[in-house]
Design a protein around this motif. Structure first.
Motif, PDB file in Angstrom:
ATOM      1  N   ALA A 263       1.116  12.624  -3.665  1.00 45.10           N
ATOM      2  CA  ALA A 263       1.710  11.413  -3.092  1.00 45.10           C
ATOM      3  C   ALA A 263       2.272  11.701  -1.702  1.00 45.10           C
ATOM      4  CB  ALA A 263       2.811  10.888  -4.009  1.00 45.10           C
ATOM      5  N   ARG A 264       2.956  12.837  -1.546  1.00 48.29           N
ATOM      6  CA  ARG A 264       3.482  13.187  -0.221  1.00 48.29           C
ATOM      7  C   ARG A 264       2.358  13.406   0.782  1.00 48.29           C
ATOM      8  NH1 ARG A 264       6.867  16.616  -3.367  1.00 48.29           N
ATOM      9  NH2 ARG A 264       8.956  15.711  -3.624  1.00 48.29           N
ATOM     10  N   ARG A 265       1.268  14.039   0.322  1.00 45.30           N
ATOM     11  CA  ARG A 265       0.134  14.261   1.213  1.00 45.30           C
ATOM     12  C   ARG A 265      -0.432  12.929   1.699  1.00 45.30           C
ATOM     13  NH1 ARG A 265      -4.988  13.931   1.754  1.00 45.30           N
ATOM     14  NH2 ARG A 265      -5.270  12.942  -0.288  1.00 45.30           N
ATOM     15  N   GLN A 266      -0.563  11.972   0.775  1.00 48.67           N
ATOM     16  CA  GLN A 266      -1.100  10.665   1.154  1.00 48.67           C
ATOM     17  C   GLN A 266      -0.136   9.898   2.067  1.00 48.67           C
ATOM     18  OE1 GLN A 266      -2.758   8.275  -2.000  1.00 48.67           O
ATOM     19  NE2 GLN A 266      -3.652  10.050  -3.035  1.00 48.67           N
ATOM     20  N   LEU A 267       1.166  10.057   1.836  1.00 47.84           N
ATOM     21  CA  LEU A 267       2.137   9.420   2.726  1.00 47.84           C
ATOM     22  C   LEU A 267       2.049  10.011   4.135  1.00 47.84           C
ATOM     23  CD1 LEU A 267       5.364   9.039   0.545  1.00 47.84           C
ATOM     24  CD2 LEU A 267       3.864   7.214   1.360  1.00 47.84           C
ATOM     25  N   ASP A 268       1.868  11.319   4.218  1.00 52.11           N
ATOM     26  CA  ASP A 268       1.709  11.951   5.528  1.00 52.11           C
ATOM     27  C   ASP A 268       0.465  11.427   6.240  1.00 52.11           C
ATOM     28  OD1 ASP A 268       4.003  13.437   5.293  1.00 52.11           O
ATOM     29  OD2 ASP A 268       3.003  15.240   4.550  1.00 52.11           O
ATOM     30  N   GLU A 269      -0.613  11.244   5.487  1.00 48.58           N
ATOM     31  CA  GLU A 269      -1.838  10.685   6.062  1.00 48.58           C
ATOM     32  C   GLU A 269      -1.612   9.245   6.508  1.00 48.58           C
ATOM     33  OE1 GLU A 269      -4.826  12.139   6.750  1.00 48.58           O
ATOM     34  OE2 GLU A 269      -3.736  13.998   6.262  1.00 48.58           O
ATOM     35  N   TRP A 270      -0.833   8.517   5.725  1.00 45.83           N
ATOM     36  CA  TRP A 270      -0.538   7.120   6.064  1.00 45.83           C
ATOM     37  C   TRP A 270       0.318   7.043   7.326  1.00 45.83           C
ATOM     38  CZ3 TRP A 270      -2.892   2.958   5.637  1.00 45.83           C
ATOM     39  CH2 TRP A 270      -2.288   1.694   5.537  1.00 45.83           C
TER      40      TRP A 270
ATOM     41  N   HIS B 217       0.838  -1.196   0.000  1.00 50.20           N
ATOM     42  CA  HIS B 217       0.000   0.000   0.000  1.00 50.20           C
ATOM     43  C   HIS B 217       0.882   1.260   0.000  1.00 50.20           C
ATOM     44  CE1 HIS B 217      -3.570   2.425   0.783  1.00 50.20           C
ATOM     45  NE2 HIS B 217      -2.851   3.080   1.688  1.00 50.20           N
ATOM     46  N   THR B 218       1.945   1.241   0.790  1.00 54.19           N
ATOM     47  CA  THR B 218       2.859   2.382   0.836  1.00 54.19           C
ATOM     48  C   THR B 218       3.513   2.602  -0.519  1.00 54.19           C
ATOM     49  OG1 THR B 218       3.321   1.824   3.159  1.00 54.19           O
ATOM     50  CG2 THR B 218       4.790   3.393   2.097  1.00 54.19           C
ATOM     51  N   ASP B 219       3.957   1.517  -1.124  1.00 57.31           N
ATOM     52  CA  ASP B 219       4.587   1.595  -2.436  1.00 57.31           C
ATOM     53  C   ASP B 219       3.605   2.103  -3.490  1.00 57.31           C
ATOM     54  OD1 ASP B 219       6.937   1.226  -3.999  1.00 57.31           O
ATOM     55  OD2 ASP B 219       6.108  -0.622  -4.811  1.00 57.31           O
ATOM     56  N   ASP B 220       2.362   1.659  -3.415  1.00 58.65           N
ATOM     57  CA  ASP B 220       1.345   2.086  -4.386  1.00 58.65           C
ATOM     58  C   ASP B 220       1.056   3.583  -4.281  1.00 58.65           C
ATOM     59  OD1 ASP B 220       1.136  -0.458  -5.371  1.00 58.65           O
ATOM     60  OD2 ASP B 220      -0.729  -0.949  -4.333  1.00 58.65           O
ATOM     61  N   ILE B 221       1.106   4.127  -3.081  1.00 60.53           N
ATOM     62  CA  ILE B 221       0.897   5.567  -2.924  1.00 60.53           C
ATOM     63  C   ILE B 221       1.912   6.334  -3.763  1.00 60.53           C
ATOM     64  CG2 ILE B 221       1.091   7.511  -1.308  1.00 60.53           C
ATOM     65  CD1 ILE B 221      -0.084   5.696   0.852  1.00 60.53           C
ATOM     66  N   VAL B 222       3.147   5.858  -3.747  1.00 56.14           N
ATOM     67  CA  VAL B 222       4.219   6.524  -4.488  1.00 56.14           C
ATOM     68  C   VAL B 222       4.108   6.262  -5.990  1.00 56.14           C
ATOM     69  CG1 VAL B 222       6.722   6.609  -4.840  1.00 56.14           C
ATOM     70  CG2 VAL B 222       5.777   6.487  -2.522  1.00 56.14           C
ATOM     71  N   ASP B 223       3.894   5.001  -6.358  1.00 58.96           N
ATOM     72  CA  ASP B 223       3.957   4.628  -7.773  1.00 58.96           C
ATOM     73  C   ASP B 223       2.702   4.983  -8.562  1.00 58.96           C
ATOM     74  OD1 ASP B 223       6.490   3.671  -7.445  1.00 58.96           O
ATOM     75  OD2 ASP B 223       5.916   1.569  -7.277  1.00 58.96           O
ATOM     76  N   GLU B 224       1.563   5.056  -7.906  1.00 55.82           N
ATOM     77  CA  GLU B 224       0.315   5.275  -8.636  1.00 55.82           C
ATOM     78  C   GLU B 224      -0.136   6.736  -8.647  1.00 55.82           C
ATOM     79  OE1 GLU B 224      -2.592   2.551  -7.165  1.00 55.82           O
ATOM     80  OE2 GLU B 224      -1.462   0.766  -7.823  1.00 55.82           O
ATOM     81  N   ASN B 225       0.584   7.583  -7.951  1.00 61.14           N
ATOM     82  CA  ASN B 225       0.267   9.011  -7.953  1.00 61.14           C
ATOM     83  C   ASN B 225       1.223   9.743  -8.880  1.00 61.14           C
ATOM     84  OD1 ASN B 225      -1.908  10.098  -6.112  1.00 61.14           O
ATOM     85  ND2 ASN B 225      -0.888   8.679  -4.708  1.00 61.14           N
TER      86      ASN B 225
ATOM     87  N   ILE C 142       8.191   3.769   5.373  1.00 63.26           N
ATOM     88  CA  ILE C 142       7.507   4.859   4.665  1.00 63.26           C
ATOM     89  C   ILE C 142       8.530   5.877   4.161  1.00 63.26           C
ATOM     90  CG2 ILE C 142       5.862   6.762   4.889  1.00 63.26           C
ATOM     91  CD1 ILE C 142       4.366   5.083   6.986  1.00 63.26           C
ATOM     92  N   ASP C 143       9.525   6.187   4.989  1.00 60.49           N
ATOM     93  CA  ASP C 143      10.579   7.116   4.575  1.00 60.49           C
ATOM     94  C   ASP C 143      11.320   6.583   3.350  1.00 60.49           C
ATOM     95  OD1 ASP C 143       9.930   8.757   6.679  1.00 60.49           O
ATOM     96  OD2 ASP C 143      11.583   8.106   7.970  1.00 60.49           O
ATOM     97  N   GLY C 144      11.535   5.272   3.315  1.00 55.20           N
ATOM     98  CA  GLY C 144      12.206   4.676   2.167  1.00 55.20           C
ATOM     99  C   GLY C 144      11.401   4.812   0.893  1.00 55.20           C
ATOM    100  N   MET C 145      10.103   4.555   0.994  1.00 53.95           N
ATOM    101  CA  MET C 145       9.244   4.710  -0.185  1.00 53.95           C
ATOM    102  C   MET C 145       9.182   6.172  -0.625  1.00 53.95           C
ATOM    103  SD  MET C 145       8.368   1.597  -0.835  1.00 53.95           S
ATOM    104  CE  MET C 145      10.002   1.209  -0.158  1.00 53.95           C
ATOM    105  N   GLU C 146       9.227   7.085   0.334  1.00 47.87           N
ATOM    106  CA  GLU C 146       9.193   8.512  -0.009  1.00 47.87           C
ATOM    107  C   GLU C 146      10.449   8.937  -0.764  1.00 47.87           C
ATOM    108  OE1 GLU C 146       7.679  12.624   2.043  1.00 47.87           O
ATOM    109  OE2 GLU C 146       8.914  11.294   3.281  1.00 47.87           O
ATOM    110  N   MET C 147      11.540   8.234  -0.547  1.00 48.70           N
ATOM    111  CA  MET C 147      12.772   8.559  -1.273  1.00 48.70           C
ATOM    112  C   MET C 147      12.582   8.423  -2.781  1.00 48.70           C
ATOM    113  SD  MET C 147      15.744   6.924   1.202  1.00 48.70           S
ATOM    114  CE  MET C 147      17.135   7.497   0.191  1.00 48.70           C
ATOM    115  N   ASP C 148      11.659   7.559  -3.200  1.00 44.60           N
ATOM    116  CA  ASP C 148      11.397   7.422  -4.633  1.00 44.60           C
ATOM    117  C   ASP C 148      10.723   8.667  -5.205  1.00 44.60           C
ATOM    118  OD1 ASP C 148      12.543   4.967  -5.219  1.00 44.60           O
ATOM    119  OD2 ASP C 148      10.782   3.840  -4.610  1.00 44.60           O
ATOM    120  N   LEU C 149      10.158   9.502  -4.335  1.00 41.11           N
ATOM    121  CA  LEU C 149       9.587  10.774  -4.785  1.00 41.11           C
ATOM    122  C   LEU C 149      10.640  11.873  -4.839  1.00 41.11           C
ATOM    123  CD1 LEU C 149       6.280  10.915  -2.694  1.00 41.11           C
ATOM    124  CD2 LEU C 149       6.479  10.435  -5.138  1.00 41.11           C
ATOM    125  N   THR C 150      11.568  11.823  -3.907  1.00 43.28           N
ATOM    126  CA  THR C 150      12.504  12.930  -3.738  1.00 43.28           C
ATOM    127  C   THR C 150      13.880  12.666  -4.336  1.00 43.28           C
ATOM    128  OG1 THR C 150      13.174  12.084  -1.573  1.00 43.28           O
ATOM    129  CG2 THR C 150      11.341  13.643  -1.619  1.00 43.28           C
TER     130      THR C 150
END
Length: 296
Positions: free
Chosen positions: A63-70, A49-57, A108-116
């Motif tokens: 995506a960052r907003r949804q990660l913060d909510e997660w 689910h965490t990975d999908d937030i990053v990859d599907e947005n 979650i921080d690791g998955m966020e690295m794919d955004l940044t």
């Protein structure tokens, strides 16, 4: 209680999410006792689910907003206030197994690295990503499997890095299509290769040498994990060893293909994964029997 009824449905949700994927992870956990298997399925679903937030947005801000909510949902879960099917199941898991919340935040921080971070200047930065994206998953899993040796945490960390580096080698072309290059930039330059070559799928002697270097690094982590593995815990840790052997076979296939990951996506058949899993599971049962058999 209603909570008990909803937890059954939540576990059905997480089990279905895992089974549908048919990943290497799925075959590693087939032979676990039910309680542990359901817990692992829940952790996998959290990861997915965490990975999908990053990859599907497509919008990084969303995506960052949804990660913060997660993240907030994770905190609520550990405060006994889950509201999502996955965190409902995770709440039950956290009551049965000592999984630190910080591990899940690291994930979650690791998955966020794919955004940044679309590029990694050196292996130092990449190793941080590998720890957060893979080693942390191993650390979570061993809390579910159980273990007795203090070296098991280092085993999980090294194995996670080996698996992630293998994924990176396999997925060079696939990652490039979404503008991600995980091979360290300084190493690409050192071997006379370039980002342009990666994007064009240029298979050359320079690429082979670059990939050989990546493979040697992955081998170090595979070797380190094997050295740290506590054989007396094999009846507990056999799922991790299933994972190691499946991924090591994938690693070998990449090497045997002389690192040509551009022509075809290198993979292991489901039948082969199942054979590896069954053999390791049977081996764990045999070792446990002989360990406690006075005649052995």
């Amino acid at each position: 209680m209603m909570q008990g009824k909803s937890s059954v449905n939540d576990y059905h949700y997480t089990r279905a999410k895992t089974k549908d994927s048919k990943t290497n992870f799925y075959y590693s956990f087939l032979f676990l006792p039910k309680k542990k298997r359901e817990a692992i399925f829940t952790i996998y679903s959290f990861c997915r689910h965490t990975d999908d937030i990053v990859d599907e947005n497509k919008d990084p801000i969303e995506a960052r907003r949804q990660l913060d909510e997660w993240r907030k949902e994770l905190d609520a879960c550990y405060e006994h206030r889950p509201s999502h099917p996955i965190t409902h199941a995770l709440h039950r898991v956290s009551e049965n197994f000592p999984i630190p919340k910080d591990y899940l935040h690291d994930l979650i921080d690791g998955m966020e690295m794919d955004l940044t971070c679309k590029r990694y200047p050196t292996f130092t930065e990449l190793e941080t990503y590998c720890y957060r994206a893979a080693s942390v998953v191993g650390l979570i899993c061993i809390e579910i499997f159980g273990y007795s040796s203090p070296h098991t945490k280092e085993y999980a960390i090294s194995l996670g890095k080996a698996l992630q580096l293998t994924n990176i080698m396999r997925d060079v072309a696939e990652d490039a299509r979404i503008d991600r290059i995980y091979i360290p930039q300084d190493e690409i330059e050192r071997f006379g290769y370039s980002e342009k070559d990666i994007f064009s799928g240029t298979y050359s002697p320079a690429f082979v040498e670059l990939m050989q270097f990546q493979a040697e690094r992955a081998q170090v982590f595979f070797d380190r994990a094997l050295e740290l593995y506590e054989k007396r815990d094999h009846h507990l840790l056999f799922p991790a060893e299933i994972m190691r052997k499946i991924y090591y076979r994938l690693y070998q296939k990449i090497v045997e293909a002389n690192y040509d990951v551009f022509s075809n996506r290198i993979c292991i058949s489901n039948k082969k994964k199942l054979r590896i899993a069954l053999k390791e599971w049977l081996g764990s049962r045999w070792r446990r029997v002989t360990r406690w058999n006075p005649a052995s």
